[in-house]
Design an enzyme around this catalytic site. Structure first.
Site, PDB file in Angstrom:
ATOM      1  N   ARG A   1      -4.660  -8.914   9.582  1.00 58.50           N
ATOM      2  CA  ARG A   1      -4.945  -7.874   8.573  1.00 58.50           C
ATOM      3  C   ARG A   1      -6.344  -8.138   8.020  1.00 58.50           C
ATOM      4  NH1 ARG A   1      -4.225 -10.672   3.779  1.00 58.50           N
ATOM      5  NH2 ARG A   1      -2.346 -11.946   3.700  1.00 58.50           N
ATOM      6  N   HIS A  27      -3.544  -9.071   1.199  1.00 58.59           N
ATOM      7  CA  HIS A  27      -2.120  -8.718   1.359  1.00 58.59           C
ATOM      8  C   HIS A  27      -1.793  -7.394   0.674  1.00 58.59           C
ATOM      9  CE1 HIS A  27       2.246  -9.073   1.304  1.00 58.59           C
ATOM     10  NE2 HIS A  27       2.210  -8.891  -0.003  1.00 58.59           N
ATOM     11  N   TYR A  52      -7.784 -17.995   0.177  1.00 59.26           N
ATOM     12  CA  TYR A  52      -7.043 -18.716   1.220  1.00 59.26           C
ATOM     13  C   TYR A  52      -7.539 -18.505   2.650  1.00 59.26           C
ATOM     14  CZ  TYR A  52      -4.596 -14.196   1.347  1.00 59.26           C
ATOM     15  OH  TYR A  52      -4.298 -12.854   1.415  1.00 59.26           O
TER      16      TYR A  52
END
Ligand SMILES: Cc1ncc(C[n+]2csc(CCOP(=O)(O)OP(=O)(O)O)c2C)c(N)n1
Length: 325
Positions: free
Chosen positions: A243, A247, A256
């Site tokens: 992706r 998120h 992250y």
């Protein structure tokens, strides 16, 4: 090998849904950043896996039980851009939930899109139940559940696969592996490299496919559909993808993952690479492509205007569908 009948028309249709999803997705983020939409869960990067897979089903007849990231999938399955926007903006005429569910909680009776729960991996059990019903009713339908790799750590995933394999149910488990469950990388979720390896433990084929290539995803799904319809049971497909955005619109992925990693995957952006392929292989002319992109722009504008003007649910109906009436 399954019989592949990807005509130029079908390839163009594939591209159309992938590009439509990307354009709607981009618009949703703008609406969110302007404070006009509550939250966005993107299909951005997953378009090939989603469109390639549903194209191999009997769309609107077979069951799909998607998850929140499946915008491109539900579009290719027959949900319209207007319906998507009515849902995002929580309008009364949202056919997914009447403006009652969070955005990206799909469910469209007309097209056999089974309603989405928020608890990840429950869709695997629902699809297995639908497949059991089809086997009992002998209606010839296949069910497909889709999910991220993080949710394969949930008990429901394992229970669904086991039950489906024991009873040889006509169900396909489609994993869209993007490497992260929000901020948790796959290596902290599982001690093996591939989700597909888990299939062997339950007694079904586990197939790994390039999730950024819609044609390859179509081929493996078509094969799984044929197996299912022959009564040979379930298949687990792992589409490796990525992706490109956080998120959700409430997440900051810089915490992250590195920008270099994102940039590396961007080189394989499924919408751009597929567009190039259609031009290179002369399946589409540049003019045709331009016209399709204009049509998509118009559809996204129309859907946004339509949904913004649509009425909100009547507050007096707040308790409806919560308790039995
Ligand atoms: C049982 C359960 N635990 C936690 C959550 C919160 N949650 C929502 S999405 C998500 C990440 C799922 O990651 P993955 O399955 O890899 O899908 P992706 O979002 O990467 O496509 C989590 C932990 C939830 N919805 N349900």
């Amino acid at each position: 090998m399954a019989s592949i009948n990807l005509t130029p028309e079908l390839l163009k249709e594939m591209y159309y849904y992938m590009a439509l999803s990307r354009a709607l997705d981009d618009r949703m983020w703008i609406l969110n950043r302007q404070g006009r939409a509550p939250v966005v869960y993107s299909a951005n990067g997953h378009e090939a896996a989603q469109v390639g897979s549903v194209m191999a089903l009997n769309r609107g007849e077979d069951w799909i039980v998607p998850y929140y990231r499946d915008l491109a999938m539900v579009l290719a399955y027959g949900e319209t851009p207007r319906e998507v926007m009515l849902h995002l903006l929580g309008r009364a005429d949202d056919p997914n939930s009447g403006g009652r569910q969070m955005p990206a909680h799909w469910g469209l009776k007309r097209r056999h899109i089974f309603t989405t729960g928020s608890v990840v991996a429950t869709q695997d059990v629902h699809a297995t139940g639908l497949a059991l019903a089809s086997k009992i009713l002998k209606d010839g339908r296949v069910a497909m559940a889709s999910f991220g790799e993080g949710s394969t750590s949930q008990g429901e995933f394992h229970e669904a696969l086991n039950f489906a394999a024991v009873h040889k149910l006509p169900v396909i488990f489609l994993n869209e592996n993007n490497g992260y469950a929000i901020s948790v990388p796959a290596r902290k979720q599982m001690a093996i490299m591939d989700v597909a390896a888990r299939a062997q433990g339950y007694g079904m084929p586990g197939v790994i496919v390039d999730g950024n290539d819609p044609v390859k995803v179509y081929e493996v799904t078509a094969e799984a559909v044929e197996r299912a319809r022959r009564g040979e049971g379930p298949t687990l497909i792992e589409a490796k993808t990525y992706r490109f955005v956080p998120h959700s619109s409430d997440d900051d992925d810089r915490a992250y993952r590195s920008r270099e990693e994102v940039a590396e995957w961007k080189k394989r952006d499924p919408v751009i690479t597929f567009e190039k392929r259609l031009l290179d292989e002369k399946i589409m002319t540049p003019d045709e492509l331009k016209a399709m992109q204009q049509r998509i722009k118009d559809e996204v504008n129309d859907a946004t205007d339509f949904a913004e003007k649509a009425p909100l649910p009547d507050p007096s109906t707040l308790g409806r569908y919560v308790y039995a009436e």
